[in-house]
Design a protein around this motif. Structure first.
Motif, PDB file in Angstrom:
ATOM      1  N   LEU B  22       0.760  -1.341   0.103  1.00  0.00           N
ATOM      2  CA  LEU B  22       0.074  -0.022   0.041  1.00  0.00           C
ATOM      3  C   LEU B  22       0.780   1.305   0.035  1.00  0.00           C
ATOM      4  CD1 LEU B  22      -3.086  -0.356   2.577  1.00  0.00           C
ATOM      5  CD2 LEU B  22      -3.102   0.225   0.161  1.00  0.00           C
ATOM      6  N   ILE B  23       1.670   1.429   1.050  1.00  0.00           N
ATOM      7  CA  ILE B  23       2.779   2.578   1.037  1.00  0.00           C
ATOM      8  C   ILE B  23       3.506   2.625  -0.188  1.00  0.00           C
ATOM      9  CG2 ILE B  23       4.480   1.581   2.503  1.00  0.00           C
ATOM     10  CD1 ILE B  23       3.179   5.169   2.471  1.00  0.00           C
ATOM     11  N   LEU B  24       4.074   1.589  -0.747  1.00  0.00           N
ATOM     12  CA  LEU B  24       4.704   1.663  -1.943  1.00  0.00           C
ATOM     13  C   LEU B  24       3.912   2.333  -3.097  1.00  0.00           C
ATOM     14  CD1 LEU B  24       6.684  -1.761  -1.505  1.00  0.00           C
ATOM     15  CD2 LEU B  24       7.773   0.580  -1.681  1.00  0.00           C
ATOM     16  N   ALA B  25       2.669   1.866  -3.364  1.00  0.00           N
ATOM     17  CA  ALA B  25       1.914   2.281  -4.364  1.00  0.00           C
ATOM     18  C   ALA B  25       1.506   3.697  -4.023  1.00  0.00           C
ATOM     19  CB  ALA B  25       0.579   1.411  -4.436  1.00  0.00           C
ATOM     20  N   ALA B  26       1.156   4.065  -2.850  1.00  0.00           N
ATOM     21  CA  ALA B  26       0.855   5.289  -2.439  1.00  0.00           C
ATOM     22  C   ALA B  26       2.039   6.419  -2.623  1.00  0.00           C
ATOM     23  CB  ALA B  26       0.247   5.242  -1.148  1.00  0.00           C
ATOM     24  N   LEU B  27       3.244   5.968  -2.464  1.00  0.00           N
ATOM     25  CA  LEU B  27       4.311   6.866  -2.844  1.00  0.00           C
ATOM     26  C   LEU B  27       4.600   7.112  -4.293  1.00  0.00           C
ATOM     27  CD1 LEU B  27       6.986   5.618  -0.230  1.00  0.00           C
ATOM     28  CD2 LEU B  27       5.682   7.960  -0.142  1.00  0.00           C
ATOM     29  N   ALA B  28       4.019   5.900  -5.052  1.00  0.00           N
ATOM     30  CA  ALA B  28       4.247   5.905  -6.414  1.00  0.00           C
ATOM     31  C   ALA B  28       3.238   6.965  -6.991  1.00  0.00           C
ATOM     32  CB  ALA B  28       3.815   4.624  -7.105  1.00  0.00           C
ATOM     33  N   GLY B  29       2.089   7.051  -6.514  1.00  0.00           N
ATOM     34  CA  GLY B  29       1.040   8.075  -6.893  1.00  0.00           C
ATOM     35  C   GLY B  29       1.409   9.327  -6.535  1.00  0.00           C
ATOM     36  N   LEU B  30       2.205   9.390  -5.261  1.00  0.00           N
ATOM     37  CA  LEU B  30       2.604  10.741  -4.836  1.00  0.00           C
ATOM     38  C   LEU B  30       3.599  11.399  -5.684  1.00  0.00           C
ATOM     39  CD1 LEU B  30       3.082  11.302  -0.980  1.00  0.00           C
ATOM     40  CD2 LEU B  30       4.766  12.287  -2.643  1.00  0.00           C
ATOM     41  N   PHE B  31       4.373  10.752  -6.074  1.00  0.00           N
ATOM     42  CA  PHE B  31       5.562  11.231  -6.959  1.00  0.00           C
ATOM     43  C   PHE B  31       5.094  11.691  -8.258  1.00  0.00           C
ATOM     44  CE2 PHE B  31       8.747   9.556  -4.297  1.00  0.00           C
ATOM     45  CZ  PHE B  31       9.764  10.529  -4.158  1.00  0.00           C
ATOM     46  N   ALA B  32       4.143  10.686  -8.774  1.00  0.00           N
ATOM     47  CA  ALA B  32       3.558  11.102 -10.179  1.00  0.00           C
ATOM     48  C   ALA B  32       2.522  12.124  -9.887  1.00  0.00           C
ATOM     49  CB  ALA B  32       2.509   9.809 -10.623  1.00  0.00           C
ATOM     50  N   GLU B  33       1.714  12.535  -8.823  1.00  0.00           N
ATOM     51  CA  GLU B  33       0.995  13.595  -8.767  1.00  0.00           C
ATOM     52  C   GLU B  33       1.688  15.033  -8.403  1.00  0.00           C
ATOM     53  OE1 GLU B  33      -3.050  13.678  -7.459  1.00  0.00           O
ATOM     54  OE2 GLU B  33      -3.660  12.131  -8.368  1.00  0.00           O
ATOM     55  N   ARG B  34       2.778  14.620  -7.578  1.00  0.00           N
ATOM     56  CA  ARG B  34       3.689  15.968  -7.138  1.00  0.00           C
ATOM     57  C   ARG B  34       4.100  16.394  -8.659  1.00  0.00           C
ATOM     58  NH1 ARG B  34       4.932  18.249  -2.521  1.00  0.00           N
ATOM     59  NH2 ARG B  34       3.261  17.875  -0.995  1.00  0.00           N
ATOM     60  N   SER B  35       4.369  15.484  -9.415  1.00  0.00           N
ATOM     61  CA  SER B  35       4.861  15.969 -10.768  1.00  0.00           C
ATOM     62  C   SER B  35       3.833  16.741 -11.629  1.00  0.00           C
ATOM     63  CB  SER B  35       5.935  15.154 -11.480  1.00  0.00           C
ATOM     64  OG  SER B  35       4.833  14.373 -12.290  1.00  0.00           O
ATOM     65  N   GLY B  36       2.498  16.365 -11.284  1.00  0.00           N
ATOM     66  CA  GLY B  36       1.459  17.111 -12.171  1.00  0.00           C
ATOM     67  C   GLY B  36       0.796  15.964 -13.042  1.00  0.00           C
ATOM     68  N   VAL B  37       1.159  14.524 -12.724  1.00  0.00           N
ATOM     69  CA  VAL B  37       0.372  13.540 -13.689  1.00  0.00           C
ATOM     70  C   VAL B  37      -0.489  12.723 -12.624  1.00  0.00           C
ATOM     71  CG1 VAL B  37       0.847  11.678 -15.401  1.00  0.00           C
ATOM     72  CG2 VAL B  37       2.469  13.398 -15.206  1.00  0.00           C
ATOM     73  N   VAL B  38      -1.686  12.916 -12.783  1.00  0.00           N
ATOM     74  CA  VAL B  38      -2.598  11.971 -12.054  1.00  0.00           C
ATOM     75  C   VAL B  38      -2.487  10.456 -12.702  1.00  0.00           C
ATOM     76  CG1 VAL B  38      -4.936  11.197 -11.740  1.00  0.00           C
ATOM     77  CG2 VAL B  38      -4.490  13.611 -11.987  1.00  0.00           C
ATOM     78  N   ASP B  39      -2.218   9.541 -11.719  1.00  0.00           N
ATOM     79  CA  ASP B  39      -1.742   7.986 -12.054  1.00  0.00           C
ATOM     80  C   ASP B  39      -3.116   7.218 -11.244  1.00  0.00           C
ATOM     81  OD1 ASP B  39      -0.836   5.706 -12.967  1.00  0.00           O
ATOM     82  OD2 ASP B  39       1.160   6.143 -11.911  1.00  0.00           O
ATOM     83  N   ILE B  40      -3.974   6.805 -12.240  1.00  0.00           N
ATOM     84  CA  ILE B  40      -4.834   5.893 -11.431  1.00  0.00           C
ATOM     85  C   ILE B  40      -4.392   4.096 -12.130  1.00  0.00           C
ATOM     86  CG2 ILE B  40      -6.707   7.390 -11.064  1.00  0.00           C
ATOM     87  CD1 ILE B  40      -8.201   5.627 -13.199  1.00  0.00           C
ATOM     88  N   SER B  41      -3.214   4.266 -12.541  1.00  0.00           N
ATOM     89  CA  SER B  41      -2.778   3.067 -13.071  1.00  0.00           C
ATOM     90  C   SER B  41      -2.056   2.150 -12.024  1.00  0.00           C
ATOM     91  CB  SER B  41      -2.158   3.191 -14.525  1.00  0.00           C
ATOM     92  OG  SER B  41      -1.042   3.707 -14.429  1.00  0.00           O
ATOM     93  N   LEU B  42      -1.873   2.696 -10.997  1.00  0.00           N
ATOM     94  CA  LEU B  42      -1.176   1.995  -9.839  1.00  0.00           C
ATOM     95  C   LEU B  42      -1.500   0.517  -9.838  1.00  0.00           C
ATOM     96  CD1 LEU B  42      -1.601   4.882  -6.984  1.00  0.00           C
ATOM     97  CD2 LEU B  42       0.395   4.493  -8.596  1.00  0.00           C
ATOM     98  N   GLU B  43      -2.961   0.460 -10.064  1.00  0.00           N
ATOM     99  CA  GLU B  43      -3.456  -0.729  -9.654  1.00  0.00           C
ATOM    100  C   GLU B  43      -3.057  -1.751 -10.817  1.00  0.00           C
ATOM    101  OE1 GLU B  43      -5.665  -1.693  -7.450  1.00  0.00           O
ATOM    102  OE2 GLU B  43      -6.682  -3.448  -8.147  1.00  0.00           O
ATOM    103  N   GLY B  44      -2.837  -1.265 -11.863  1.00  0.00           N
ATOM    104  CA  GLY B  44      -2.490  -2.288 -13.250  1.00  0.00           C
ATOM    105  C   GLY B  44      -1.062  -2.360 -13.070  1.00  0.00           C
ATOM    106  N   LYS B  45      -0.174  -1.332 -12.555  1.00  0.00           N
ATOM    107  CA  LYS B  45       1.482  -1.707 -12.585  1.00  0.00           C
ATOM    108  C   LYS B  45       1.537  -2.671 -11.522  1.00  0.00           C
ATOM    109  CE  LYS B  45       2.542   2.916 -12.317  1.00  0.00           C
ATOM    110  NZ  LYS B  45       2.044   4.189 -13.094  1.00  0.00           N
ATOM    111  N   MET B  46       0.995  -2.431 -10.441  1.00  0.00           N
ATOM    112  CA  MET B  46       1.174  -3.582  -9.334  1.00  0.00           C
ATOM    113  C   MET B  46       0.744  -4.883  -9.912  1.00  0.00           C
ATOM    114  SD  MET B  46      -0.713  -1.698  -5.956  1.00  0.00           S
ATOM    115  CE  MET B  46      -0.530  -2.814  -4.509  1.00  0.00           C
ATOM    116  N   LEU B  47      -0.310  -4.920 -10.582  1.00  0.00           N
ATOM    117  CA  LEU B  47      -0.890  -6.566 -10.924  1.00  0.00           C
ATOM    118  C   LEU B  47       0.184  -7.001 -11.984  1.00  0.00           C
ATOM    119  CD1 LEU B  47      -3.210  -8.156 -10.460  1.00  0.00           C
ATOM    120  CD2 LEU B  47      -4.321  -7.271 -12.452  1.00  0.00           C
ATOM    121  N   GLY B  48       0.434  -6.124 -12.864  1.00  0.00           N
ATOM    122  CA  GLY B  48       1.672  -6.296 -14.025  1.00  0.00           C
ATOM    123  C   GLY B  48       2.787  -6.939 -13.081  1.00  0.00           C
TER     124      GLY B  48
END
Lengths: 370, 324
Positions: B22-48
């Motif tokens: 959870l925290i790994l994915a949340a940090l991933a989302g955080l880095f993406a959004e802090r740079s200005g890119v919304v990333d709801i593909s955290l789920e797919g990346k984790m699954l892949g």
């Protein structure tokens, strides 16, 4: 989110060529995957087509799936017109199915012409209510609608499995399922209506006609009512809508409730049309197919019907393909769906921009003459 | 009292175990959004990544090769999202959802074709997984009451990736707030034009954020299939990518609060596992289906009720177009 309609391109390009190119690309990628699995992609393609249209029952299955996808496609489309990404079609369809079952159980003694409208009402109300909560949270609390709707999918699935092993459980049943619905609530197969025209026997039923009525109502609502107008304005330009005094809360609530109602009606096809009872996991990912259908159909009523038919064929053909080619499973269809969403929904400029340039060149001389 | 304390200890232990991905994915989302890119593909990346890691570990027999495969897969998906969102300025939420669906379809197809196990990968044995590590000093600490028990049961005995995940929280905070890269990253998420004017590439910064998000989701997915689980199962990410996204919003795009939000969600997940079939005072035994929805309900309530005034990075979700 920008929805549809750019006028720089002729209609046949916007609604015909671009979706075709998107689909072709998705098929080429899928073909490469099939090839890399060591199978023949052309054989796979012909098996898929054969499976979708090759014989009577297959055609009926294609139409049966298409009925699902019209409902879930409308559910995504209405919300998207208001700039909302409704990925909760799955949960809304589940709750709609529950509403339909409750309606026909409560009104079990009523004649068909009362019972079926009651079932439609039940599905629409339950589906709409399930969408209303995320809509309210988005409008009033700023909760991200994508996250809440997906959470509501999981919650709805849990509620359904609770109901089917608890209060709605069929007596003495081993698997989680409800009792049979009354005969008066069953929808007739399409072959009863159009058998004379050669429509084959199979699961396709009169809920397809209800779906087509919904498509017409969708067109009427979006293009001919002032609520629909408000939704379109909010979808195209939220700040213009704010200055025009359109309440975004109202738009979010109305569009999501209608979206949920559409998804909720998917249960008509499954519960009243085919299974004649409520079973666990009956939505089977069809809610997500609606996303691909909405983008592929460019949120246009006719486009949605055609895209739903296309995905109906892909689903039915894919099932046959998986049967004939053991190394390719039905999950491939899900991948095709994802690719279509990517190409038609997010990467549309890949084809649009070059085409716009081409048509600009074509159009210039004719303008000079006029 | 003794039993209650032990219950709590066990709950905390499973919370820590579950919080890793959870925290790994949340940090991933955080880095993406802090740079200005919304990333709801955290789920797919984790699954892949979960699939790639399990498949590679099963074939090579090494969890480390699995980790590498997971990270590479996740980076590839992250770059795809970057290509759509940054280069082509496509709809970011649509792109993310498309990636989730593509992976949900492709992973079982490949798994089925390669292993013929109905869309799963072979069960991994201990040597092919990241197994629990006993921290030094456990023997000494086990004699100490309370603190010692907490150390032995809650802190020690997790897999390597869990410790990596927790360690990445302060590291992320340091990168974000104390390094030049972090400053630029935050700037590009708030005001990309200013960054562009300073002669720094907005595009490249955002791609870097995508790669960071890819690595983090790669580790998250790997931990799902080779540390918490022992192989890939269809749809095994089960909404964790979205829970992580909710945790990031609840944590207001800051690493440490995001960790706390992840702990809350992981705790509700652990509680869910613990409460199944347990006789509770007043209400009695709650149906397992209701208990299983607990993490999702907690997420909805957290997003709706306690977030207060949220302010995402100003440029998040907006493609950058250089003005002339």
């Amino acid at each position: 989110m920008s929805s549809v309609a750019t006028d720089n391109l002729p209609k046949w390009v916007n609604f015909g060529l671009i979706p075709f190119l998107n689909l072709a690309t998705a098929f080429i990628v899928s073909g490469l995957v099939i090839w890399s699995l060591g199978e023949d992609p052309f054989l796979a393609m012909s098996l898929l087509l054969e499976g979708a249209f090759g014989y009577g029952e297959a055609v009926s299955y294609t139409f049966y799936y298409a009925t699902h996808f019209i409902f879930t496609g409308l559910a995504v489309s209405i919300a998207f017109r208001a700039g909302l990404f409704n990925i909760g079609g799955e949960g809304q369809a589940i709750m709609g199915g529950v509403g339909i079952l409750l309606a026909v159980t409560i009104g079990a003694d009523l004649p068909s012409f009362v019972l079926i409208p009651l079932a439609i009402l039940g599905g629409a109300v339950f589906g709409g209510a399930w969408a209303a909560i995320p809509a309210y949270l988005q409008a009033k609390r700023g909760s991200h609608i994508v996250i809440t709707t997906i959470m509501f999918n999981f919650i709805a699935a849990s509620i359904l499995s609770y109901l089917l092993v608890g209060p709605l459980k069929r007596e003495g049943a081993q698997s989680p399922e409800s009792a049979d619905i009354p005969d008066a609530a069953k929808l007739d197969p399409l072959s009863d209506f159009f058998g004379g025209l050669g429509f084959p026997e199979g699961p396709a039923n009169s809920s397809l006609l209800i779906a087509l009525v919904c498509v017409f109502l969708y067109w009427l609502f979006i293009n001919r009512t002032h609520y629909g107008f408000g939704i379109r304005i909010v979808g195209l330009n939220p700040s213009a809508a704010r200055f025009a005094g359109i309440s975004s809360t109202k738009v979010i609530m109305i569009s999501m409730i209608l979206a949920g109602a559409m998804a909720g009606l998917m249960g008509l096809n499954e519960v009243l049309g085919v299974q004649h009872r409520l079973i666990t996991n009956f939505t089977a990912g069809f809610g997500f197919v609606g996303i691909a259908v909405a983008f592929m159909g460019r949120n246009h009523p006719v486009g949605i019907v055609l895209a739903a038919l296309l995905f109906g064929a892909i689903y039915q053909g894919g099932a046959e393909l998986a049967f004939e080619m053991p190394s390719v499973t039905r999950d491939l269809v899900i991948m095709i769906q994802g690719l279509v969403i990517l190409l038609a929904g997010a990467l549309e400029h890949i084809y649009r921009s070059p085409l716009e340039k081409i048509f600009e060149k074509f159009n210039k001389p004719s303008k000079g003459e006029g | 009292m003794e039993a209650f304390f032990f219950d709590i200890v066990l709950l905390l232990d499973s919370s820590i175990r579950l919080v890793g991905p959870l925290i790994l994915a949340a940090l991933a989302g955080l880095f993406a959004e802090r740079s200005g890119v919304v990333d709801i593909s955290l789920e797919g990346k984790m699954l892949g990544a979960a699939f790639a890691a399990a498949a590679a570990a099963a074939v090579t027999g090494s969890a480390w090769v699995g980790l590498g495969a997971g990270i590479l897969t996740s980076i590839a998906l992250a770059l795809l999202h970057g290509f759509v969102s940054i280069t082509h300025r496509g709809e970011q939420i649509v792109s993310g959802m498309a990636i989730n669906i593509v992976v949900a379809g492709l992973a079982p197809v490949l798994a089925n074709s390669w292993f013929h196990l109905n869309g799963q990968t072979p069960l991994l044995d201990e040597s092919q997984r990241f197994t629990s590590i006993t921290l030094p000093g456990v023997e000494v600490m086990s004699n100490v009451p309370v603190v010692g028990t907490l150390y032995v049961e809650v802190i020690s005995g997790h897999n390597l990736l869990t410790y990596v995940a927790i360690a990445l929280v302060p590291l992320s905070a340091w990168v974000l707030y104390k390094t030049r890269f972090g400053l630029r990253l935050r700037a590009v998420g708030e005001n990309p034009s200013a960054v562009d004017t300073a002669g720094i590439s907005v595009i490249w910064l955002r791609y870097q954020a995508m790669i960071v998000a890819g690595v983090l989701c790669g580790v998250a997915g790997t931990s799902l299939s080779t540390a918490l689980g022992a192989g890939f199962i269809r749809d095994m990410s089960a909404g964790k990518g979205f829970l992580a996204l909710a945790a990031m919003i609840f944590g207001r795009w800051m690493p440490v609060p995001t960790l706390l939000a992840c702990l809350l969600f992981a705790f509700s997940d652990a509680l869910q596992g613990r409460l199944q079939g347990v006789e509770l005072p007043v209400v009695g035994v709650i149906s397992v289906q209701f208990i299983m929805m607990l993490p999702y309900v907690v997420t909805v309530i957290a997003l709706a009720g306690f977030v207060g005034h949220i302010r995402p990075p100003a440029a998040s979700g907006k493609p950058f177009v250089r003005s002339r």
